[in-house]
Design an enzyme around this catalytic site. Structure first.
Site, PDB file in Angstrom:
ATOM      1  N   GLU A 118       0.799  -1.241   0.000  1.00  0.00           N
ATOM      2  CA  GLU A 118       0.000   0.000   0.000  1.00  0.00           C
ATOM      3  C   GLU A 118       0.827   1.285   0.000  1.00  0.00           C
ATOM      4  O   GLU A 118       0.612   2.176   0.819  1.00  0.00           O
ATOM      5  CB  GLU A 118      -0.968   0.003   1.193  1.00  0.00           C
ATOM      6  CG  GLU A 118      -1.920  -1.174   1.177  1.00  0.00           C
ATOM      7  CD  GLU A 118      -2.953  -1.148   2.304  1.00  0.00           C
ATOM      8  OE1 GLU A 118      -2.923  -0.234   3.143  1.00  0.00           O
ATOM      9  OE2 GLU A 118      -3.804  -2.068   2.336  1.00  0.00           O
ATOM     10  N   ASN A 147       2.231  -5.152  -3.172  1.00  0.00           N
ATOM     11  CA  ASN A 147       0.826  -5.496  -2.894  1.00  0.00           C
ATOM     12  C   ASN A 147       0.005  -4.233  -2.636  1.00  0.00           C
ATOM     13  O   ASN A 147       0.463  -3.342  -1.911  1.00  0.00           O
ATOM     14  CB  ASN A 147       0.809  -6.389  -1.632  1.00  0.00           C
ATOM     15  CG  ASN A 147      -0.513  -7.068  -1.366  1.00  0.00           C
ATOM     16  OD1 ASN A 147      -1.069  -7.727  -2.239  1.00  0.00           O
ATOM     17  ND2 ASN A 147      -1.020  -6.920  -0.142  1.00  0.00           N
ATOM     18  N   HIS A 164     -10.285  -6.374  -2.135  1.00  0.00           N
ATOM     19  CA  HIS A 164     -11.365  -6.194  -1.155  1.00  0.00           C
ATOM     20  C   HIS A 164     -12.513  -5.537  -1.927  1.00  0.00           C
ATOM     21  O   HIS A 164     -12.456  -4.346  -2.230  1.00  0.00           O
ATOM     22  CB  HIS A 164     -10.896  -5.301   0.002  1.00  0.00           C
ATOM     23  CG  HIS A 164      -9.786  -5.908   0.796  1.00  0.00           C
ATOM     24  ND1 HIS A 164      -9.955  -7.036   1.562  1.00  0.00           N
ATOM     25  CD2 HIS A 164      -8.490  -5.558   0.923  1.00  0.00           C
ATOM     26  CE1 HIS A 164      -8.810  -7.352   2.156  1.00  0.00           C
ATOM     27  NE2 HIS A 164      -7.905  -6.474   1.772  1.00  0.00           N
ATOM     28  N   GLU A 188      -5.933 -10.863  -1.096  1.00  0.00           N
ATOM     29  CA  GLU A 188      -6.737 -10.621   0.117  1.00  0.00           C
ATOM     30  C   GLU A 188      -8.215 -10.613  -0.217  1.00  0.00           C
ATOM     31  O   GLU A 188      -8.991  -9.820   0.339  1.00  0.00           O
ATOM     32  CB  GLU A 188      -6.339  -9.287   0.774  1.00  0.00           C
ATOM     33  CG  GLU A 188      -4.861  -9.198   1.113  1.00  0.00           C
ATOM     34  CD  GLU A 188      -4.468  -7.927   1.869  1.00  0.00           C
ATOM     35  OE1 GLU A 188      -5.355  -7.214   2.375  1.00  0.00           O
ATOM     36  OE2 GLU A 188      -3.252  -7.654   1.940  1.00  0.00           O
ATOM     37  N   ASP A 206     -11.977 -10.636  -0.584  1.00  0.00           N
ATOM     38  CA  ASP A 206     -13.245 -10.740   0.150  1.00  0.00           C
ATOM     39  C   ASP A 206     -14.246  -9.849  -0.569  1.00  0.00           C
ATOM     40  O   ASP A 206     -13.859  -8.908  -1.271  1.00  0.00           O
ATOM     41  CB  ASP A 206     -13.118 -10.432   1.656  1.00  0.00           C
ATOM     42  CG  ASP A 206     -12.398  -9.155   2.007  1.00  0.00           C
ATOM     43  OD1 ASP A 206     -12.341  -8.233   1.156  1.00  0.00           O
ATOM     44  OD2 ASP A 206     -11.901  -9.043   3.144  1.00  0.00           O
TER      45      ASP A 206
HETATM   46  C1  XIL Z   1      -6.156  -6.202   8.483  1.00  0.00           C
HETATM   47  C2  XIL Z   1      -6.457  -7.365   9.418  1.00  0.00           C
HETATM   48  O1  XIL Z   1      -7.365  -8.227   8.785  1.00  0.00           O
HETATM   49  C3  XIL Z   1      -7.016  -6.868  10.720  1.00  0.00           C
HETATM   50  O2  XIL Z   1      -7.107  -7.927  11.663  1.00  0.00           O
HETATM   51  C4  XIL Z   1      -6.127  -5.755  11.299  1.00  0.00           C
HETATM   52  O3  XIL Z   1      -6.752  -5.220  12.453  1.00  0.00           O
HETATM   53  C5  XIL Z   1      -5.887  -4.661  10.292  1.00  0.00           C
HETATM   54  O4  XIL Z   1      -5.342  -5.237   9.112  1.00  0.00           O
HETATM   55  N1  XIL Z   1      -4.959  -4.592   3.787  1.00  0.00           N
HETATM   56  C6  XIL Z   1      -3.922  -5.389   4.241  1.00  0.00           C
HETATM   57  C7  XIL Z   1      -4.115  -6.249   5.438  1.00  0.00           C
HETATM   58  O5  XIL Z   1      -2.878  -5.455   3.597  1.00  0.00           O
HETATM   59  O6  XIL Z   1      -2.947  -6.395   6.182  1.00  0.00           O
HETATM   60  C8  XIL Z   1      -5.228  -5.725   6.316  1.00  0.00           C
HETATM   61  O7  XIL Z   1      -5.468  -6.687   7.340  1.00  0.00           O
HETATM   62  C9  XIL Z   1      -6.470  -5.464   5.507  1.00  0.00           C
HETATM   63  C10 XIL Z   1      -6.220  -4.419   4.455  1.00  0.00           C
END
Ligand code: XIL
Length: 298
Positions: A127, A169, A205, A232, A234
């Site tokens: 990020e 990422n 996401h 990641e 979802d």
């Molecule tokens: C999130 C986790 O799922 C949570 O448990 C934590 O509190 C915050 O981070 N992008 C990412 C992940 O790269 O590391 C994040 O994970 C979600 C967004």
């Protein structure tokens, strides 16, 4: 295949889940994890605040536990994340300039060295790009150490673990847009100058729809000669959840350099998105319609 891991493996891919190691003692959780997934990533336990809570004191308990679980169950491990503007320990948040720059490189070197030989792919930098239309870098304490901090991190990671694939990422890169194009330009520059980068992670996401150019975006990165991975995944609950999951899966299968998909948790109630019910299993570990849609698309 009748499980995600078997179906993905038949296509030369992995299917992974983010894991909180505290849940490995929960039978429902671990039954689903071990049956369906052949890759894991630590949801939090390999991040900077967890692995170096005070400067120079390294804690690998959670990460090591995940690696052992993976090795015992035929799973590969994604490492997440060596450097990120969030979840930094307070001591690093309070640093700047050359002191932060050295601390950052030392962190990459120490953590990648500890896990050397055990990680399939590291998210070296997470990020670092801004949202919106600038296509530029996000402001952060790391960015303020110099615009070359990302390549310095990738070089340090390569030296520490030459066998791990090194990924950049990010999120909001779910189509061809200013942010994904900014990242694309960085990757193209790294490849042309020999900066060691092997893969790009697309967090994914997602909301209730999928960009029509999701696959085309993966393909343009793949055409630069890097692997692409969905890291990641979802998806917002609702009538379109199964279709969005299936669309992402098909896009990955249609891009030969897309090597795997990771969902960000096992069951809905494990998800950081809470009431979005954004995952493939309900809280009792039952398969949701989105599960069948993904399995059919693999
Ligand atoms: C999130 C986790 O799922 C949570 O448990 C934590 O509190 C915050 O981070 N992008 C990412 C992940 O790269 O590391 C994040 O994970 C979600 C967004």
């Amino acid at each position: 295949g009748t499980t995600l891991r078997a179906a993905a493996a038949e296509k030369g891919r992995y299917f992974g889940a983010a894991v909180a190691t505290g849940k490995l003692s929960n039978g429902t959780y671990t039954t689903v994890l071990n049956r369906e997934f052949n890759s894991v990533v630590a949801e939090n336990e390999m991040k900077w605040d967890a692995t170096e809570p005070s400067q120079g004191r390294f804690v690998y308990t959670g990460g090591d536990r995940l690696v052992s679980h993976a090795q015992a169950n035929g799973m590969s491990v994604r490492g997440h994340a060596l450097l990120w503007y969030q979840q930094q320990p307070v001591w690093a948040q309070n640093m700047s300039g050359s002191a932060l720059r050295s601390a950052m490189i030392n962190h990459v070197t120490q953590v990648a060295t500890h896990f050397r030989g055990k990680i399939y792919a590291w998210d070296v930098v997470n990020e670092a790009f801004a949202d919106g239309n600038s296509g530029g870098r996000r402001d952060s304490n790391l960015q303020r150490t110099g615009n070359d901090w990302i390549e310095a991190a990738f070089r340090a990671a390569r030296t520490a673990d030459p066998g791990a694939k090194l990924c950049y990422n990010d999120y909001n890169t779910d189509g061809i847009n200013a942010k994904s194009t900014g990242i694309y330009n960085m990757v193209r520059d790294f490849k042309s100058r020999g900066v060691p980068i092997d893969c790009v992670g697309f967090q994914s996401h997602l909301g209730t729809s999928l960009s029509s150019d999701y696959q085309a975006n993966l393909q343009r990165f793949a055409d630069l000669g890097v692997e692409v991975q969905i890291t990641e995944l979802d998806v917002m609950t609702g009538g379109n959840q199964a279709n969005v999951f299936a669309g992402v899966t098909r896009a990955c299968m249609n891009v030969s350099r897309c090597t795997g998909i990771t969902v960000w948790g096992v069951r809905d109630c494990d998800s950081w998105r809470g009431s979005d019910n954004a995952l493939l299993f309900d809280c009792n570990g039952n398969k949701k319609p989105a599960y069948d849609a993904v399995l059919n698309a693999l």
